[in-house]
Write a protein that holds these residues in place. Sequence first.
Motif, PDB file in Angstrom:
ATOM      1  N   PHE A 181       0.834  -1.204   0.000  1.00  0.00           N
ATOM      2  CA  PHE A 181       0.000   0.000   0.000  1.00  0.00           C
ATOM      3  C   PHE A 181       0.871   1.258   0.000  1.00  0.00           C
ATOM      4  CE2 PHE A 181       0.392  -1.638   4.366  1.00  0.00           C
ATOM      5  CZ  PHE A 181       0.942  -0.544   5.020  1.00  0.00           C
ATOM      6  N   HIS A 182       0.204   2.402  -0.034  1.00  0.00           N
ATOM      7  CA  HIS A 182       0.921   3.686  -0.051  1.00  0.00           C
ATOM      8  C   HIS A 182       0.837   4.336   1.335  1.00  0.00           C
ATOM      9  CE1 HIS A 182       1.764   4.177  -4.371  1.00  0.00           C
ATOM     10  NE2 HIS A 182       0.679   3.424  -4.533  1.00  0.00           N
ATOM     11  N   PRO A 183       1.874   4.229   2.152  1.00  0.00           N
ATOM     12  CA  PRO A 183       1.806   4.863   3.468  1.00  0.00           C
ATOM     13  C   PRO A 183       1.675   6.380   3.381  1.00  0.00           C
ATOM     14  CG  PRO A 183       4.026   4.084   3.008  1.00  0.00           C
ATOM     15  CD  PRO A 183       3.144   3.530   1.934  1.00  0.00           C
ATOM     16  N   GLU A 184       2.268   6.965   2.338  1.00  0.00           N
ATOM     17  CA  GLU A 184       2.228   8.426   2.188  1.00  0.00           C
ATOM     18  C   GLU A 184       0.830   8.934   1.839  1.00  0.00           C
ATOM     19  OE1 GLU A 184       2.859   6.983  -2.041  1.00  0.00           O
ATOM     20  OE2 GLU A 184       3.396   6.314  -0.020  1.00  0.00           O
ATOM     21  N   LYS A 185      -0.081   8.016   1.464  1.00  0.00           N
ATOM     22  CA  LYS A 185      -1.464   8.387   1.140  1.00  0.00           C
ATOM     23  C   LYS A 185      -2.445   7.808   2.157  1.00  0.00           C
ATOM     24  CE  LYS A 185      -0.645   8.583  -3.856  1.00  0.00           C
ATOM     25  NZ  LYS A 185      -1.037   8.049  -5.185  1.00  0.00           N
ATOM     26  N   SER A 186      -1.925   7.306   3.269  1.00  0.00           N
ATOM     27  CA  SER A 186      -2.754   6.557   4.211  1.00  0.00           C
ATOM     28  C   SER A 186      -2.929   7.259   5.553  1.00  0.00           C
ATOM     29  CB  SER A 186      -2.160   5.154   4.420  1.00  0.00           C
ATOM     30  OG  SER A 186      -2.196   4.412   3.229  1.00  0.00           O
ATOM     31  N   SER A 187      -2.992   8.572   5.503  1.00  0.00           N
ATOM     32  CA  SER A 187      -3.339   9.376   6.679  1.00  0.00           C
ATOM     33  C   SER A 187      -2.383   9.124   7.854  1.00  0.00           C
ATOM     34  CB  SER A 187      -4.795   9.098   7.073  1.00  0.00           C
ATOM     35  OG  SER A 187      -5.265  10.029   7.999  1.00  0.00           O
ATOM     36  N   THR A 188      -2.897   9.241   9.060  1.00  0.00           N
ATOM     37  CA  THR A 188      -2.064   9.227  10.264  1.00  0.00           C
ATOM     38  C   THR A 188      -1.289   7.932  10.441  1.00  0.00           C
ATOM     39  OG1 THR A 188      -3.640  10.705  11.324  1.00  0.00           O
ATOM     40  CG2 THR A 188      -2.083   9.567  12.764  1.00  0.00           C
ATOM     41  N   LEU A 189      -1.941   6.797  10.226  1.00  0.00           N
ATOM     42  CA  LEU A 189      -1.259   5.516  10.438  1.00  0.00           C
ATOM     43  C   LEU A 189      -0.204   5.255   9.372  1.00  0.00           C
ATOM     44  CD1 LEU A 189      -4.143   3.176  11.678  1.00  0.00           C
ATOM     45  CD2 LEU A 189      -2.378   4.324  13.019  1.00  0.00           C
ATOM     46  N   GLY A 190      -0.462   5.703   8.159  1.00  0.00           N
ATOM     47  CA  GLY A 190       0.551   5.577   7.124  1.00  0.00           C
ATOM     48  C   GLY A 190       1.793   6.381   7.453  1.00  0.00           C
ATOM     49  N   LEU A 191       1.585   7.593   7.937  1.00  0.00           N
ATOM     50  CA  LEU A 191       2.723   8.418   8.347  1.00  0.00           C
ATOM     51  C   LEU A 191       3.446   7.786   9.529  1.00  0.00           C
ATOM     52  CD1 LEU A 191       1.264  12.029   8.038  1.00  0.00           C
ATOM     53  CD2 LEU A 191       2.838  10.871   6.475  1.00  0.00           C
ATOM     54  N   ARG A 192       2.703   7.107  10.376  1.00  0.00           N
ATOM     55  CA  ARG A 192       3.339   6.424  11.517  1.00  0.00           C
ATOM     56  C   ARG A 192       4.303   5.351  11.024  1.00  0.00           C
ATOM     57  NH1 ARG A 192       2.857   5.898  17.209  1.00  0.00           N
ATOM     58  NH2 ARG A 192       4.656   4.606  17.744  1.00  0.00           N
ATOM     59  N   ILE A 193       3.949   4.658   9.961  1.00  0.00           N
ATOM     60  CA  ILE A 193       4.851   3.647   9.401  1.00  0.00           C
ATOM     61  C   ILE A 193       6.127   4.306   8.873  1.00  0.00           C
ATOM     62  CG2 ILE A 193       5.137   2.071   7.438  1.00  0.00           C
ATOM     63  CD1 ILE A 193       2.405   0.969   8.023  1.00  0.00           C
TER      64      ILE A 193
END
Length: 203
Positions: A181-193
Amino acid sequence: MIAIIDYGMGNLRSVQKGFAQVGYQADIVQDPAAVEAAPAVVLPGVGAFADAMENLKRAGMIEAIHRAVAAGKPFLGICLGQQLLFESSEEFGATKGLGIFPGVVKRFPVGELKVPHMGWNQVAIQRPSPLLEGIPDGAAFYFVHSYYVQPADPALAVTLTEYGLKFASIVGRDNVFGIQFHPEKSSTLGLRILKNFGRMVRS
């Protein structure tokens, strides 16, 4: 500094901005020497597997990637970048990949599912990983892909996601990780990754 490899096929600025949002400097690089000098490396990507491998070869990046992995640097493949970590893809006929992980890249079944798999979907955590600190089981992330990785070693799967079948949405071993998936497009949890990956980086 985290090196984001520019080989003409990545959503580079979004990834760079994602790391900036969580406090980590990430530079977009086109020079293999910059990859080898960086303490951590990210391989993003969208598009066709064969074109990506050809572009990496032309840029002299394949050897630089293997040396970075062998040196134990934190390494993260995102979307197509995850798929490139494997031995081959069946996209447009068999195409050799980087071969860092054993396994193949397969297309979702034709006619059985809406392809590409696009939108938010959940991950089921299979085992602990430093990438997942603060990420709950069942968290949702943003996917856009028509192919998925099939590791030869099931232990490579950090998370599984279901879309007609169960596939490895995060893989990892030692210092190398791949995310479908795209962490940079996945809101707060994506940024957490992205933040969790940044924490692995030695200055």
